[in-house]
Design a protein around this motif. Structure first.
Motif, PDB file in Angstrom:
ATOM      1  N   ARG A 155       0.832  -1.206   0.000  1.00  0.00           N
ATOM      2  CA  ARG A 155       0.000   0.000   0.000  1.00  0.00           C
ATOM      3  C   ARG A 155       0.869   1.260   0.000  1.00  0.00           C
ATOM      4  O   ARG A 155       0.574   2.230  -0.689  1.00  0.00           O
ATOM      5  CB  ARG A 155      -0.948   0.015   1.205  1.00  0.00           C
ATOM      6  CG  ARG A 155      -1.970  -1.110   1.230  1.00  0.00           C
ATOM      7  CD  ARG A 155      -3.011  -1.022   0.179  1.00  0.00           C
ATOM      8  NE  ARG A 155      -3.824   0.177   0.350  1.00  0.00           N
ATOM      9  CZ  ARG A 155      -4.831   0.504  -0.434  1.00  0.00           C
ATOM     10  NH1 ARG A 155      -5.152  -0.255  -1.457  1.00  0.00           N
ATOM     11  NH2 ARG A 155      -5.525   1.584  -0.235  1.00  0.00           N
ATOM     12  N   ASP A 172      -6.380  -3.815   1.020  1.00  0.00           N
ATOM     13  CA  ASP A 172      -6.108  -2.852   2.083  1.00  0.00           C
ATOM     14  C   ASP A 172      -6.163  -3.435   3.493  1.00  0.00           C
ATOM     15  O   ASP A 172      -5.957  -2.703   4.466  1.00  0.00           O
ATOM     16  CB  ASP A 172      -7.036  -1.645   1.973  1.00  0.00           C
ATOM     17  CG  ASP A 172      -8.510  -2.000   2.111  1.00  0.00           C
ATOM     18  OD1 ASP A 172      -8.840  -3.176   2.376  1.00  0.00           O
ATOM     19  OD2 ASP A 172      -9.345  -1.090   1.960  1.00  0.00           O
ATOM     20  N   THR A 228      -4.831   6.564  -3.659  1.00  0.00           N
ATOM     21  CA  THR A 228      -5.755   6.139  -4.711  1.00  0.00           C
ATOM     22  C   THR A 228      -5.871   7.200  -5.805  1.00  0.00           C
ATOM     23  O   THR A 228      -5.825   6.880  -6.990  1.00  0.00           O
ATOM     24  CB  THR A 228      -7.144   5.840  -4.121  1.00  0.00           C
ATOM     25  OG1 THR A 228      -7.000   4.809  -3.151  1.00  0.00           O
ATOM     26  CG2 THR A 228      -8.123   5.406  -5.182  1.00  0.00           C
TER      27      THR A 228
END
Length: 135
Positions: free
Chosen positions: A85, A118, A91
């Motif tokens: 991540r 996530d 995003t």
């Protein structure tokens, strides 16, 4: 060993960024345990992105995600979800830091090169969704 699902989206594949992205993960000593190239079906796309169905961009996202092949991969390693991540960035590519995959290559909020689980729960569900025997 923790696992996560990563999807290199149609723009990542069409722009020939698959090797670059895989190399970044390998340089972080993450183990690639599964890899598959396929076109995402509308059914799978709707299931995977059900959490954004209420947004105006949903139909555009469905068209985009089912437009051409994607690369599905499962990565393994200690703290792999958090590591990946961090590597992929925010995003919205306009908010992603330079040096992250999305910051370096992304176009907008959903044409953002890559998806990664996530949480451990999401990773388990997503790996099952895209790597079950019948897919």
């Amino acid at each position: 060993m923790e696992q996560t699902l990563v999807i290199i989206k149609p723009d990542g594949v069409s722009r020939k960024l698959v090797g670059e992205i895989l190399q970044r993960f390998e340089k972080k000593q993450l183990k690639l345990s599964q890899l598959r190239v396929a076109k995402m079906s509308r059914e799978l796309a709707e299931e995977h992105y059900a959490h954004v169905k209420k947004f105006d961009f949903f139909e555009d996202m469905m068209t985009y995600m089912t437009s051409s092949e994607v690369v599905y991969l499962v990565l393994e390693g200690a703290n792999v979800i958090k590591t990946v991540r961090k590597m992929i960035g925010a995003t919205n590519c306009l908010e992603a830091e330079p040096g992250t995959i999305r910051g370096d290559y992304g176009a907008n909020s959903y044409e953002n090169i890559i998806h990664a689980s996530d949480s451990p729960e999401a990773a388990m569900a997503e790996i099952k969704r895209f790597f079950s025997e019948s897919k």
